[in-house]
Design a protein around this motif. Structure first.
Motif, mmCIF file in Angstrom:
data_model
loop_
_atom_site.group_PDB
_atom_site.id
_atom_site.type_symbol
_atom_site.label_atom_id
_atom_site.label_comp_id
_atom_site.label_asym_id
_atom_site.label_seq_id
_atom_site.Cartn_x
_atom_site.Cartn_y
_atom_site.Cartn_z
ATOM 1 N N ALA A 1 0.644 -1.197 -0.070
ATOM 2 C CA ALA A 1 -0.054 0.013 -0.046
ATOM 3 C C ALA A 1 0.704 1.194 -0.014
ATOM 4 C CB ALA A 1 -1.057 -0.169 1.179
ATOM 5 N N PRO A 2 0.077 2.302 -0.628
ATOM 6 C CA PRO A 2 1.194 3.615 -0.552
ATOM 7 C C PRO A 2 1.777 3.976 0.943
ATOM 8 C CG PRO A 2 -0.804 3.929 -1.708
ATOM 9 C CD PRO A 2 -0.964 2.641 -0.960
ATOM 10 N N GLU A 3 0.908 3.671 1.888
ATOM 11 C CA GLU A 3 1.709 4.231 3.141
ATOM 12 C C GLU A 3 2.731 3.287 3.602
ATOM 13 O OE1 GLU A 3 -2.343 2.030 3.938
ATOM 14 O OE2 GLU A 3 -1.573 3.543 2.593
ATOM 15 N N GLU A 4 2.903 2.174 2.939
ATOM 16 C CA GLU A 4 3.858 1.223 3.126
ATOM 17 C C GLU A 4 5.185 1.552 2.567
ATOM 18 O OE1 GLU A 4 2.316 -3.243 4.203
ATOM 19 O OE2 GLU A 4 1.303 -2.430 2.521
ATOM 20 N N LEU A 5 5.078 2.085 1.395
ATOM 21 C CA LEU A 5 5.981 2.452 0.337
ATOM 22 C C LEU A 5 6.649 3.962 0.974
ATOM 23 C CD1 LEU A 5 4.788 1.312 -2.940
ATOM 24 C CD2 LEU A 5 6.545 0.659 -2.056
ATOM 25 N N ASP A 6 5.623 4.792 1.484
ATOM 26 C CA ASP A 6 6.376 6.230 1.757
ATOM 27 C C ASP A 6 7.354 6.025 2.661
ATOM 28 O OD1 ASP A 6 4.247 7.415 0.124
ATOM 29 O OD2 ASP A 6 2.965 7.274 1.538
ATOM 30 N N ASP A 7 8.397 6.827 2.378
ATOM 31 C CA ASP A 7 9.372 7.296 3.368
ATOM 32 C C ASP A 7 8.806 8.478 3.971
ATOM 33 O OD1 ASP A 7 11.610 7.248 5.018
ATOM 34 O OD2 ASP A 7 13.004 7.423 3.655
ATOM 35 N N LYS A 8 9.423 9.146 5.224
ATOM 36 C CA LYS A 8 9.098 10.385 5.725
ATOM 37 C C LYS A 8 9.616 11.331 5.359
ATOM 38 C CE LYS A 8 6.967 8.368 10.166
ATOM 39 N NZ LYS A 8 7.013 8.636 11.466
ATOM 40 N N TYR A 9 10.322 11.327 4.009
ATOM 41 C CA TYR A 9 10.982 12.317 3.203
ATOM 42 C C TYR A 9 10.273 12.546 1.811
ATOM 43 C CZ TYR A 9 14.447 11.342 6.936
ATOM 44 O OH TYR A 9 15.187 11.500 8.111
ATOM 45 N N PHE A 10 10.760 13.462 1.328
ATOM 46 C CA PHE A 10 10.055 14.029 0.004
ATOM 47 C C PHE A 10 11.083 14.566 -1.080
ATOM 48 C CE2 PHE A 10 7.217 15.357 3.086
ATOM 49 C CZ PHE A 10 5.853 15.057 2.655
ATOM 50 N N MET A 11 10.770 13.938 -2.379
ATOM 51 C CA MET A 11 11.484 14.553 -3.336
ATOM 52 C C MET A 11 10.596 15.736 -3.530
ATOM 53 S SD MET A 11 10.729 15.429 -6.837
ATOM 54 C CE MET A 11 9.544 14.425 -7.563
ATOM 55 N N LEU A 12 11.638 17.018 -3.844
ATOM 56 C CA LEU A 12 11.088 18.457 -4.216
ATOM 57 C C LEU A 12 11.535 18.616 -5.651
ATOM 58 C CD1 LEU A 12 9.690 20.865 -3.418
ATOM 59 C CD2 LEU A 12 11.761 21.771 -2.501
ATOM 60 N N ARG A 13 10.788 19.164 -6.439
ATOM 61 C CA ARG A 13 11.125 19.455 -7.878
ATOM 62 C C ARG A 13 11.126 20.770 -8.109
ATOM 63 N NH1 ARG A 13 7.390 16.312 -11.664
ATOM 64 N NH2 ARG A 13 8.970 14.691 -11.313
ATOM 65 N N VAL A 14 12.129 21.524 -8.574
ATOM 66 C CA VAL A 14 12.436 22.950 -8.764
ATOM 67 C C VAL A 14 12.191 23.083 -10.249
ATOM 68 C CG1 VAL A 14 13.730 25.029 -8.715
ATOM 69 C CG2 VAL A 14 13.942 23.293 -6.939
ATOM 70 N N ARG A 15 11.051 23.871 -10.747
ATOM 71 C CA ARG A 15 10.888 23.954 -12.313
ATOM 72 C C ARG A 15 11.698 25.360 -12.623
ATOM 73 N NH1 ARG A 15 4.878 25.101 -13.273
ATOM 74 N NH2 ARG A 15 5.832 25.736 -15.480
ATOM 75 N N ILE A 16 12.300 25.085 -13.796
ATOM 76 C CA ILE A 16 13.181 25.743 -14.301
ATOM 77 C C ILE A 16 12.690 26.178 -15.885
ATOM 78 C CG2 ILE A 16 15.432 26.133 -14.940
ATOM 79 C CD1 ILE A 16 16.414 24.488 -12.749
ATOM 80 N N ASP A 17 11.786 27.086 -16.004
ATOM 81 C CA ASP A 17 11.043 27.184 -17.269
ATOM 82 C C ASP A 17 12.175 27.669 -18.278
ATOM 83 O OD1 ASP A 17 7.589 26.859 -17.081
ATOM 84 O OD2 ASP A 17 8.790 27.442 -15.110
ATOM 85 N N GLY A 18 12.184 26.820 -19.411
ATOM 86 C CA GLY A 18 12.929 27.387 -20.593
ATOM 87 C C GLY A 18 14.514 26.803 -20.054
ATOM 88 N N GLY A 19 14.702 26.260 -19.108
ATOM 89 C CA GLY A 19 15.999 25.872 -18.537
ATOM 90 C C GLY A 19 17.035 27.018 -18.120
#
Length: 569
Positions: free
Chosen positions: A100-118
């Motif tokens: 289940a999702p709660e079993e796969l979840d760690d207590k940390y996150f991926m955070l994505r920074v958007r860079i429009d046009g690079g």
């Protein structure tokens, strides 16, 4: 200007008809009156706009901790601000689809920074690097959509990270979720000598109108877009929901050819041309019209049919253009030419190239986009030390330093190479991409980043004289974040049996895919799977056969199309 209303204006009779139709499920299309949420994702979006979760993150969750986060925020709305829970360490690929999702979840996150046009300044890159070192255990990956991704982010640190990013003009707004994702742009827009047209003003205006706008924050699913005026076709326009591709109109001059409905994952489709020419000034209106069609007519009932590519396939390009012009733009677009085929296969801008202004830009290849905070701050320092305040990320997991005077080019190249950032990489370093993989991703089945890096080393050792363009893309699951179907050698992660009958990590092989030059999906040879341990041997074998059998000037994808299954095995 396109109307920002959720549905087009209706006459009374039409509205009554729609109410009657609305009693049926249909495909969950708002424009046909199907407003009742038909799955959990549509329900939590109706209950509260994803953009609203930021306030709860800042005022509640960052103070009360991970365990206090509402599940619909944790695995749903927080994506609207670039946050995904990452995979708990030690869970093997065989459990990916079982737990289940709660079993796969760690207590940390991926955070994505958007860079429009690079586009990045050295100040911005330095801040990205510092955040990596202070809050993300040094992690930072350059993605194939010009973004940067962190891992190991704690919810308690997110407000401070946002403060620092936004202080230098960066954002994580709608970097994930059912939203308008980052707008890809040519990394050499306004710079390259061979550019057809600079799409930067259009990207800026689209961002101003659309990103963070609640009229467009509840889409059926994600919406990927690209704008490039480069003749190298450097933003993978064929696999975006919408793309504007630079062309020369014989009467109207430089502008853009409009493409819609591309996307990969488990049901890949190449985008289609609408045959319309779009001026630079009209790009934001047309973008707004297309994203509005997706919002209003997109299929919301089933998540696996909720991308724009399914609506485009259902309607066809003629009807799609007609609806765009008649219901949203309220004007006709002129017909226009298709883009010309690029003259080279590489579209990553790696190497030393002259700019329009006589200075130079230097493109370099990290290993499969994997860098770290220390490296990023050093790259920023190299750029500043040599007179540059500007950098770019590419759609191929590469980076570029701009504005280098001729007398400093050699010094920049030497400084980058000293950090193992290759300006003259082997075809294997240059052409290999990998997704996040099982290290952090909850959907993954196999490891990718380290596997790809070791594969590069092996191929460079075994095939030191090979110098033809070749792309090798590794993906940890079937979702194709690393574009396996359009690589010369695409490797889809799955569990396979080794010679002893043991279940081990491995890959299904796709061969001969391509973008730009005769775009198409790779060929699957019946039963062709390799274990991770066998991967270097297999790739070496097929590359040597290509070298032995290819005709003069023949590309890998063209050879695959005519090769026997035996030669590809």
């Amino acid at each position: 200007m396109v109307s920002s209303a959720s549905t087009p204006p209706q006459k009374p009779a039409a509205a009554a008809a729609r109410r009657k139709v609305g009693r049926h499920r249909g495909e969950g299309q708002w424009a046909k009156g199907h407003r009742t949420p038909l799955n959990g994702n549509e329900q939590f979006k109706k209950d509260d706009d994803g953009l609203n979760v930021r306030t709860r993150i800042e005022t509640i969750y960052s103070r009360t901790g991970f365990d206090s986060i509402d599940p619909n925020d944790l695995r749903g709305r927080m994506r609207w601000w670039g946050l995904y829970t990452q995979r708990k360490p030690g869970i093997d690929g065989g459990k990916t689809a079982v737990l289940a999702p709660e079993e796969l979840d760690d207590k940390y996150f991926m955070l994505r920074v958007r860079i429009d046009g690079g586009r990045l300044s050295t100040e911005q890159l330095r801040v990205i690097g510092e955040i990596s070192q202070e809050f993300a255990r040094g992690t930072a990956d350059i993605t194939d959509r010009q973004n940067v991704q962190y891992h190991w982010i704690r919810i308690e640190d997110v407000p401070e990270i946002w403060r620092r990013l936004e202080g230098v003009g960066l954002s994580t707004t709608e970097a994930c979720g059912d939203t308008p994702r980052v707008i890809l742009g040519s990394p050499v827009a306004g710079i390259a000598e061979d550019e057809i047209i600079d799409g930067t003003p259009a990207i800026d205006e689209i961002y101003r109108r659309i990103v963070g706008n609640k009229d467009f924050s509840n889409l059926p699913r994600k919406f990927k877009s690209a704008v490039s005026g480069s003749p190298l076709l450097d933003v993978a326009h064929e696999i975006n929901d919408i793309a504007f591709v630079g062309v020369h109109h014989p009467e109207l001059g430089p502008g853009f050819d409009l493409w819609v409905g591309g996307g990969l994952s488990t049901n890949p489709k190449l985008g289609v041309r609408l045959g319309a020419w779009v001026s630079l000034d009209d790009v934001p209106d047309v973008y707004e019209g297309v994203i509005s069609i997706f919002r209003d007519y997109g299929f919301r009932r089933l998540r696996n049919r909720a991308r724009l590519k399914f609506l485009v396939a259902d309607w066809g390009p003629e009807k799609f253009r007609q609806v765009l012009e008649d219901e949203y733009l309220l004007r006709k677009l002129p017909d226009g030419p298709a883009p010309e085929q690029p003259v080279q296969q590489w579209r990553d801008h790696v190497g030393v190239h002259r700019q329009q202004d006589g200075r130079y830009y230097v493109g370099f290849a990290p290993r499969v986009g994997r860098v770290d905070g220390t490296i990023l701050t050093k790259i920023a320092q190299i750029a500043e030390d040599h007179g540059s305040g500007r950098l770019r990320t590419t759609a191929e997991q590469k980076m570029i330093v701009l504005d280098i005077t001729e007398d400093k080019v050699d010094s920049v190249v030497a400084a980058l190479e000293a950090l193992d950032l290759r300006v003259t990489p082997s075809p294997f370093r240059r052409g290999t991409m990998a997704c996040t993989g099982i290290e952090y991703c909850k959907l993954a089945i196999v490891e990718t980043k380290a596997r790809a890096s070791s594969l590069i080393d092996e191929l460079e050792r075994r095939l030191p004289e090979f110098d033809e363009p070749i792309t090798i893309n590794l993906n940890g699951c079937p979702n194709a974040c690393a574009r396996i179907q359009v690589a010369d050698i695409g490797l889809k992660g799955q569990l396979v049996l080794d010679d002893d009958g043991n279940q081990v990590e491995g890959y299904q092989v796709h061969l001969g895919g391509a973008l730009g030059l005769e775009a198409g999906f790779g060929r699957k040879v019946r039963g062709l799977k390799v274990t991770s341990a066998e991967l270097p041997d297999y790739v070496e074998r097929v590359v040597r056969r290509f070298e032995a059998e290819r005709e003069d000037g023949e590309r890998f994808a063209a050879w695959v199309a005519r090769a026997s299954e035996e030669a590809l095995s």
